[in-house]
Design an enzyme around this catalytic site. Structure first.
Site, mmCIF file in Angstrom:
data_model
loop_
_atom_site.group_PDB
_atom_site.id
_atom_site.type_symbol
_atom_site.label_atom_id
_atom_site.label_comp_id
_atom_site.label_asym_id
_atom_site.label_seq_id
_atom_site.Cartn_x
_atom_site.Cartn_y
_atom_site.Cartn_z
ATOM 1 N N GLU A 39 45.016 38.266 38.110
ATOM 2 C CA GLU A 39 45.269 39.707 38.042
ATOM 3 C C GLU A 39 44.870 40.407 39.337
ATOM 4 O O GLU A 39 45.614 41.252 39.853
ATOM 5 C CB GLU A 39 44.488 40.355 36.889
ATOM 6 C CG GLU A 39 44.814 39.801 35.521
ATOM 7 C CD GLU A 39 43.863 38.700 35.066
ATOM 8 O OE1 GLU A 39 43.526 38.681 33.869
ATOM 9 O OE2 GLU A 39 43.467 37.854 35.896
ATOM 10 N N CYS A 97 39.673 39.564 31.753
ATOM 11 C CA CYS A 97 38.223 39.643 31.649
ATOM 12 C C CYS A 97 37.783 41.066 31.993
ATOM 13 O O CYS A 97 38.596 41.875 32.471
ATOM 14 C CB CYS A 97 37.571 38.631 32.596
ATOM 15 S SG CYS A 97 37.696 39.080 34.345
ATOM 16 N N CYS A 108 38.655 42.135 35.643
ATOM 17 C CA CYS A 108 40.077 42.398 35.854
ATOM 18 C C CYS A 108 40.527 43.654 35.111
ATOM 19 O O CYS A 108 41.343 44.423 35.621
ATOM 20 C CB CYS A 108 40.903 41.192 35.436
ATOM 21 S SG CYS A 108 40.647 39.778 36.546
#
Length: 150
Positions: free
Chosen positions: A55, A83, A86
């Protein structure tokens, strides 16, 4: 029938798998033209960089291509729930929509864990669609980790 950009993200995840990286892939699409303007996969091992998530690499590419730090007219497709790191970057980039494949109960930061977009400190929350091609995305991750253990 036109294929979803998530299929392109899955191809990126397969590249990561072949490079012994955790198989996560991401693409960013210009919402106005439908053009994929960035594509990336995890490169943490290759770059020796714990922040080299798919990402973040895709966001960096898209910002460079657009010549600006905000991507409010773009959508991100990623094979795994982002996560917390990100998810925060997605908020900072002001991405319009987030589409993701597999859910990540252990490390996710969108529907699980920190739930970044629900935090009062979050300045921007994209529209979110999770569970796209969930089985296919999860299977690739499962195969990767089974191979690592085996």
């Amino acid at each position: 029938m036109k294929k979803s950009p998530l299929h392109d993200a899955l191809r990126e995840a397969e590249k990561a798998f072949s490079h012994d990286e955790v198989p996560v892939g991401a693409v960013i699409v210009d919402a106005l033209s439908g053009e994929i303007i960035a594509s990336a996969h995890n490169e943490m091992e290759t770059r020796h960089d714990s922040t080299a998530h798919a990402e973040l690499l895709a966001i960096q590419q898209a910002c460079t291509k657009k010549g600006r730090g905000r991507l409010e007219d773009c959508d991100l497709y990623v094979t795994l729930e982002p996560c917390p790191m990100c998810a925060q970057a997605i908020s900072f980039a002001r991405l319009r929509r987030l589409y993701f494949g597999a859910y990540d109960p252990k490390g996710g930061g969108v529907d699980h864990g920190a739930k970044i977009f629900n935090a009062s400190s979050c300045h921007h929350s994209p529209e979110i669609v999770g569970g796209l091609e969930e089985q296919k995305c999860a299977q690739l991750l499962k195969e990767f980790f089974e191979k690592k253990r085996g």
